[in-house]
Design an enzyme around this catalytic site. Structure first.
Site, PDB file in Angstrom:
ATOM      1  CE  LYS A   1      -1.680   1.649   4.085  1.00 30.36           C
ATOM      2  NZ  LYS A   1      -1.377   3.079   4.306  1.00 30.36           N
ATOM      3  CG  ASN A   2       2.523   2.734   3.543  1.00 27.35           C
ATOM      4  OD1 ASN A   2       1.357   3.073   3.377  1.00 27.35           O
ATOM      5  ND2 ASN A   2       3.051   2.552   4.743  1.00 27.35           N
TER       6      ASN A   2
ATOM      7  CB  CYS B   1      -3.143   6.822  11.306  1.00 24.65           C
ATOM      8  SG  CYS B   1      -3.495   5.196  10.673  1.00 24.65           S
TER       9      CYS B   1
ATOM     10  NE  ARG C   1       1.629  10.273  10.619  1.00 24.33           N
ATOM     11  CZ  ARG C   1       1.303   9.152  10.012  1.00 24.33           C
ATOM     12  NH1 ARG C   1       0.164   8.539  10.306  1.00 24.33           N
ATOM     13  NH2 ARG C   1       2.095   8.631   9.096  1.00 24.33           N
TER      14      ARG C   1
ATOM     15  CG  ASP D   1       3.940   1.673   9.446  1.00 22.66           C
ATOM     16  OD1 ASP D   1       3.598   2.522  10.299  1.00 22.66           O
ATOM     17  OD2 ASP D   1       3.899   1.893   8.225  1.00 22.66           O
TER      18      ASP D   1
ATOM     19  NE  ARG E   1      -6.408   4.391   6.327  1.00 23.55           N
ATOM     20  CZ  ARG E   1      -5.448   4.962   7.054  1.00 23.55           C
ATOM     21  NH1 ARG E   1      -5.622   5.191   8.311  1.00 23.55           N
ATOM     22  NH2 ARG E   1      -4.308   5.307   6.498  1.00 23.55           N
TER      23      ARG E   1
HETATM   24  C1  UD1 Z   1       5.189   7.060   6.174  1.00 28.08           C
HETATM   25  C2  UD1 Z   1       4.265   5.868   6.058  1.00 28.08           C
HETATM   26  C3  UD1 Z   1       3.854   5.420   7.439  1.00 28.08           C
HETATM   27  C4  UD1 Z   1       5.063   5.167   8.302  1.00 28.08           C
HETATM   28  C5  UD1 Z   1       6.009   6.360   8.290  1.00 28.08           C
HETATM   29  C6  UD1 Z   1       7.337   6.116   9.021  1.00 28.08           C
HETATM   30  C7  UD1 Z   1       3.031   6.084   3.977  1.00 28.08           C
HETATM   31  C8  UD1 Z   1       1.737   6.419   3.338  1.00 28.08           C
HETATM   32  N1  UD1 Z   1       3.076   6.247   5.297  1.00 28.08           N
HETATM   33  O1  UD1 Z   1       4.459   8.111   6.783  1.00 28.08           O
HETATM   34  O2  UD1 Z   1       3.089   4.235   7.317  1.00 28.08           O
HETATM   35  O3  UD1 Z   1       4.615   4.949   9.620  1.00 28.08           O
HETATM   36  O4  UD1 Z   1       6.321   6.717   6.939  1.00 28.08           O
HETATM   37  O5  UD1 Z   1       8.021   5.057   8.424  1.00 28.08           O
HETATM   38  O6  UD1 Z   1       3.978   5.644   3.351  1.00 28.08           O
HETATM   39  N2  UD1 Z   1       7.564  14.938  10.180  1.00 28.08           N
HETATM   40  C9  UD1 Z   1       7.601  16.285  10.456  1.00 28.08           C
HETATM   41  N3  UD1 Z   1       7.373  17.174   9.418  1.00 28.08           N
HETATM   42  C10 UD1 Z   1       7.113  16.746   8.152  1.00 28.08           C
HETATM   43  C11 UD1 Z   1       7.072  15.349   7.890  1.00 28.08           C
HETATM   44  C12 UD1 Z   1       7.296  14.469   8.929  1.00 28.08           C
HETATM   45  O7  UD1 Z   1       7.815  16.702  11.564  1.00 28.08           O
HETATM   46  O8  UD1 Z   1       6.917  17.593   7.268  1.00 28.08           O
HETATM   47  C13 UD1 Z   1       7.839  13.967  11.267  1.00 28.08           C
HETATM   48  C14 UD1 Z   1       6.646  13.116  11.620  1.00 28.08           C
HETATM   49  O9  UD1 Z   1       5.788  13.717  12.541  1.00 28.08           O
HETATM   50  C15 UD1 Z   1       7.330  11.877  12.172  1.00 28.08           C
HETATM   51  C16 UD1 Z   1       8.586  11.750  11.315  1.00 28.08           C
HETATM   52  O10 UD1 Z   1       8.832  13.055  10.813  1.00 28.08           O
HETATM   53  O11 UD1 Z   1       7.692  12.069  13.504  1.00 28.08           O
HETATM   54  C17 UD1 Z   1       8.500  10.745  10.185  1.00 28.08           C
HETATM   55  O12 UD1 Z   1       7.369  11.010   9.381  1.00 28.08           O
HETATM   56  P1  UD1 Z   1       7.266  10.575   7.855  1.00 28.08           P
HETATM   57  O13 UD1 Z   1       8.379   9.642   7.512  1.00 28.08           O
HETATM   58  O14 UD1 Z   1       7.072  11.786   7.031  1.00 28.08           O
HETATM   59  O15 UD1 Z   1       5.975   9.708   7.848  1.00 28.08           O
HETATM   60  P2  UD1 Z   1       4.901   9.608   6.714  1.00 28.08           P
HETATM   61  O16 UD1 Z   1       5.517   9.879   5.375  1.00 28.08           O
HETATM   62  O17 UD1 Z   1       3.697  10.384   7.131  1.00 28.08           O
END
Ligand code: UD1
Length: 421
Positions: free
Chosen positions: A22-23, A117, A122, A306, A398
């Protein structure tokens, strides 16, 4: 809302086919915005998040067809809108991944701030800062990200924390930007690499995906492609634990062992027997005694956030004391009180949960709170003595393709009750 009724205590046995990721699929489907021609994707799981993203793309005017099981054909040539509305984005954070491609290709985008979620705050600040540095003008207004540009330009982007979505958004935008973009502190997850391969198949020039520095030389246009998405490494990890927690014997077909090294290593440390067979499938034998460990979630290639909830379920029936620390997201312990309802002995201490092993879970009524938390409740229920009712399993739908049917084929007693609260 559907619920699961699970009668636990039955060892799972047999073969299970691992679905597409999915991701990986979500950003790859979004990257079709960048193409000038038809994009054909295979190994796409049939999941609610996938339908949501195709609805977003369809709202943009793109043609979407599903000519066979697991395939999606996208025609980006009819794109006529640049807006991803709240009604669609609110249920899925990954919709923010249309922002980079829309800006790069059409120089404008209006994307609702994401929901998804409920696992803490986030933010998307790193996505927005990086796009701004590339020449986008971005404002937040009435819950929407409003962005336009006269043309994105390559630049040096430094992420202080590796962000999966941020790296993906910038990689897509940079593929059509003018000049060279260098991403430092990039996320190394297999899903980032899979997106890079899909973009390269469209003609993008990307070097270093899977490492912390990625270099992208922008090209003026990208073509259509045919592309097969990687298997879901989180589903692999979840079924490995299903084998262990039920003292079963499972073969996971179509898995990528190289994507689950940290999870396999941790399970081996816990005493679970796992090996890779000649055809690439993974064999898990859960009949051995379990040992307590320490788990820390870290960015790839470390132990994934995850899989934190699922390994916590296994820790609950592991003799001794296991400590599990969540380092990626805040508020990702919503499964803890539910596991306690099922007889687990867990204590939350800040970002760490201390788990004291009990012999077996006991069936109870519980509530799914987010995607991976729901998976941990299913795992606990498969182990439990008696009946467990898991409500709100729309979270599971989902992210796990046909989970109930796959479990039933392995001998589990899982029943889906439709409707109700
Ligand atoms: C993706 C995955 C999710 C997984 C996560 C971490 C998808 C759709 N989702 O989520 O399943 O749990 O990677 O492996 O692929 N952060 C900030 N600012 C930003 C972006 C992120 O502060 O602009 C922080 C987040 O709050 C978190 C960390 O960085 O603490 C990592 O987040 P990120 O890797 O961006 O997660 P997702 O891409 O949302």
């Amino acid at each position: 809302m559907d619920k699961f009724i699970i009668e636990g205590g039955i060892p799972l046995n047999g073969e299970v086919h691992i679905s597409g990721s999915k991701n990986a699929a979500l950003p790859i489907l979004c990257s079709s915005i960048l193409a000038d021609d038809i994009c054909t994707y295979t190994n796409i799981p049939a999941l609610r998040d996938i339908s949501t993203i195709t609805e977003v793309l369809s709202t943009l005017g793109m043609g979407i067809e599903r000519p066979c099981n697991g395939c999606i054909v996208i025609d980006p040539r009819t794109t006529s809108s640049y807006e991803a509305p709240y009604e669609l984005v609110k249920s899925m954070r990954a919709s923010i991944l249309v922002l980079g491609p829309l800006l790069a290709k059409y120089k404008k985008a209006k994307v609702s701030l994401p929901g998804g979620c409920a696992i803490g705050v986030r933010p998307i600040d790193m996505h927005l800062k990086a796009l701004t540095k590339m020449g986008a003008n971005i404002t937040l207004s009435h819950g929407y990200v409003m962005a336009f540009t006269e043309g994105l330009k390559g630049t040096r982007i430094v992420f202080d924390t590796p962000t999966v979505g941020g790296t993906e958004n910038i990689m897509m935008a940079a593929s059509l930007a003018e000049g060279t973009t260098v991403i430092e502190g990039a996320a190394k997850e297999p899903e980032v690499v899979d997106l890079a391969y899909a973009l390269i198949a469209m003609g993008a020039q990307i070097d270093g995906a899977g490492q912390s520095t990625i270099t992208i030389d922008g090209t003026p246009s990208l073509s259509g492609l045919e592309y097969r998405v990687i298997p879901d490494r989180i589903e692999v990890g979840t079924f490995l634990i299903a084998g262990a927690i039920t003292k079963g014997d499972l073969i996971l077909k179509d898995a990528r062992a190289d994507h689950v090294v940290a999870v396999v290593d941790k399970l081996l440390e816990m005493g679970v027997a796992i090996n890779q067979r000649e055809d690439g499938s993974l064999h898990v034998d859960g009949k051995h005694d379990l040992l307590p460990v320490q788990v820390d979630t870290v960015p790839y290639p470390g132990f994934p956030t995850d899989m934190q909830a699922q390994i916590m379920a296994l820790a609950c029936i592991t003799p001794g004391t296991t400590s599990i620390t969540e380092n990626i997201f805040e508020n990702r312990f919503m499964h803890v009180p539910e596991l306690v309802r099922l007889g687990g002995r867990l204590e939350e201490k800040g970002h760490t949960v201390i788990v004291q092993g009990v012999e077996q879970f006991q069936g109870a009524s519980v509530m799914a709170t987010d995607l991976r938390a729901s998976a941990s409740l299913v795992l606990a229920a498969l182990n439990a003595r008696g009946l467990t009712e898991i409500r709100r399993i729309y979270h599971l739908d989902r992210g796990y393709e046909n989970l109930d049917q796959k479990l039933v084929k392995l001998g589990a007693r899982v029943r889906r009750e439709r409707g109700g609260l």
